[in-house]
Design an enzyme around this catalytic site. Structure first.
Site, mmCIF file in Angstrom:
data_model
loop_
_atom_site.group_PDB
_atom_site.id
_atom_site.type_symbol
_atom_site.label_atom_id
_atom_site.label_comp_id
_atom_site.label_asym_id
_atom_site.label_seq_id
_atom_site.Cartn_x
_atom_site.Cartn_y
_atom_site.Cartn_z
ATOM 1 N N HIS A 1 -3.166 5.888 4.305
ATOM 2 C CA HIS A 1 -3.960 4.741 3.859
ATOM 3 C C HIS A 1 -3.334 3.430 4.346
ATOM 4 O O HIS A 1 -4.021 2.565 4.912
ATOM 5 C CB HIS A 1 -4.049 4.765 2.330
ATOM 6 C CG HIS A 1 -5.089 3.880 1.732
ATOM 7 N ND1 HIS A 1 -4.802 2.598 1.313
ATOM 8 C CD2 HIS A 1 -6.400 4.094 1.448
ATOM 9 C CE1 HIS A 1 -5.897 2.044 0.795
ATOM 10 N NE2 HIS A 1 -6.884 2.928 0.871
ATOM 11 N N SER B 1 -11.085 -1.086 0.477
ATOM 12 C CA SER B 1 -9.699 -1.036 0.962
ATOM 13 C C SER B 1 -9.599 -1.505 2.400
ATOM 14 O O SER B 1 -8.579 -2.088 2.801
ATOM 15 C CB SER B 1 -9.156 0.388 0.882
ATOM 16 O OG SER B 1 -8.737 0.724 -0.407
ATOM 17 N N ASP C 1 0.848 -1.201 0.000
ATOM 18 C CA ASP C 1 0.000 0.000 0.000
ATOM 19 C C ASP C 1 0.876 1.240 0.000
ATOM 20 O O ASP C 1 1.999 1.218 -0.493
ATOM 21 C CB ASP C 1 -0.913 -0.037 1.239
ATOM 22 C CG ASP C 1 -2.222 0.699 1.003
ATOM 23 O OD1 ASP C 1 -2.284 1.901 1.293
ATOM 24 O OD2 ASP C 1 -3.175 0.072 0.511
#
Length: 456
Positions: free
Chosen positions: A187, A396, A150
């Site tokens: 994230h 996600s 990621d």
């Protein structure tokens, strides 16, 4: 964008992909011959661009000038694809592909953007109790390993207690010149926090493969996946990125990596995407191909109540399990320094996918810098401050929840094979939810708290 400006996916203009060696030569020759017989296209443009020997086995071939034509016009790539149709039929497999953009933000727009959690908020899912393993130990010896591919970790991530066992790559650049958090920074940290909450005593490693706003070209993606496992293949890979491509046979750029995955014991847990579409989204959709059914687990998102699919979640028979993915709470940064964030996208007056509950499309309200209204009005986009925990939605985040549940199941039951653990977890623990009128398997963490869902 393509095909035909539908925004089904985004790809690099004027470039196609082919496998190294003889297939790349076949593609070049076929495209040159096609362009020679086609008015207005230049066969001299056809040449390899940035070709190199690599583990992904992919060559970029430039077939046109990216500066020619309008923003949505790409005759050269369309011509190259047409030129190889007959050859692909004879070969029995795909020889050429667009160079797609693989991203955590589907088609340049996320499921939503993070919202600061209230000062009194707790992680959701909350931290699971320190489970004992099948041998009575605490799971710290020979712990299950989860690799998160990621964005990188924020600099202060260790200030968040649940991330004490997490390590990996630092985020390349967290803030801009004004000290404002860059788009999608945090994230990977948020995802690592979810894995750690669901599966204590799991060794979590974060690779900052998607450090550039969560996006990477397909031509580089396969190679970077190989880089991520260079130090050893983990038990589980949690991947919250991908793309559709209008096909049902996967991504050419990751074909070599997926072949290698098949020969390993690693389980790839992959996000189904946030298009609210049934079109296959790769790599998650590899779960629907028989040869990858054990190796890949595709994950869709449930809305806050855990009973129905989230409005943004992709869906279809290629999505194998669903988990909570709306308004989860985890660490966006650590706790040492508050950081400002300016919203990029605005919320909508109603759900952009036609749902009637109070979804993340419309609440909580904020105005973003990229919205049409913002571009034509003198007002400023909304700015917020993050001081640790955030609320965020998307497939996600349903993905690391499932990755964590598989890891926790392995620890608690002494299962060393993550693929067997996933099968047993689904057979023993799966509940059911409703997605687009269909009953689907759902995994709900014991420490997850439903979020009230009201009517629009």
């Amino acid at each position: 964008m393509g095909p035909d400006d539908s925004a089904e996916f985004i790809y690099e203009k004027g470039v196609v992909l082919a496998r190294d060696g003889e297939e790349a030569r076949v593609v070049e020759d076929a495209v040159r011959a096609h362009f020679t017989a086609t008015d207005g296209l230049d066969p001299e443009h056809v040449r390899r661009s940035g070709s190199r020997d690599n583990r992904s086995g992919i060559t970029r071939i430039r077939v046109g000038d990216p500066g020619e034509g309008g923003r949505g016009t790409d005759r050269t790539v369309a011509g190259a694809l047409r030129a190889l149709r007959q050859a692909e039929g004879r070969a029995g497999r795909r020889l050429v592909s667009r160079n797609h953009l693989v991203s955590i933000a589907v088609n340049a727009c996320p499921g939503d953007e993070p919202v600061p959690a209230a000062p009194s908020a707790q992680p959701n899912p909350a931290a699971a109790p320190a489970a004992r393993n099948a041998d009575g130990g605490d799971g710290t010896d020979g712990a299950v390993g989860v690799l998160v591919v990621d964005t990188g970790l924020t600099h202060d991530y260790r200030s968040y207690p649940l991330l004490a066992r997490t390590e990996g790559d630092a985020q390349v650049r967290e803030t801009d010149e004004q000290g404002i958090l860059q788009q999608y920074v945090g994230h990977g940290t948020f995802i690592a926090g979810l894995v750690a909450a669901v599966a204590p005593h799991t060794d979590v490693t974060v690779r900052g493969t998607l450090h550039d706003a969560g996006a990477i070209l397909e031509s580089e993606f396969g190679e970077r996946l190989f880089d991520a496992v260079e130090d050893g293949w983990p038990d589980i890979i949690s991947l919250s990125a991908g793309t559709s491509n209008g096909r049902v046979d996967g991504l050419l750029g990751v074909a070599a990596f997926m072949e290698e995955l098949r020969s390993r014991d690693t389980l790839l847990v992959a996000a189904a995407g946030n298009n609210a579409s049934s079109s296959p989204f790769w790599p998650a959709a590899y779960a629907s191909l028989p040869e990858y059914a054990d190796a890949v687990l595709s994950v869709g998102a449930l809305r806050g109540d855990g009973e129905f699919g989230a409005c943004f979640s992709n869906h279809g028979p290629w999505v194998k399990v669903y988990a909570p993915g709306e308004r989860l709470v985890s660490a966006l940064t650590g706790f040492d320094t508050p950081v400002p964030y300016v919203y990029q996208h605005s919320t909508y007056d109603s759900c952009r996918y036609g749902f009637t509950y109070t979804c993340t499309c419309r609440s909580p309200r904020h105005t973003g810098v990229l919205s049409e209204a913002q571009q034509t009005s003198p007002g400023k986009p909304d700015q917020v401050m993050f001081e640790g925990l955030a609320s965020w939605s998307g497939t996600s985040f349903a993905t690391p929840v499932v990755a964590g549940l598989v890891a926790a199941y392995m620890t608690a039951n002494g299962v060393t094979d993550p693929r067997a653990a996933a099968r047993r977890l689904l057979a023993d623990r799966a509940e059911f939810a409703e997605v687009r009128g269909t009953h689907v398997p759902a995994l709900l963490p014991p420490t997850w708290r439903p979020v009230p869902v009201g009517p629009a």
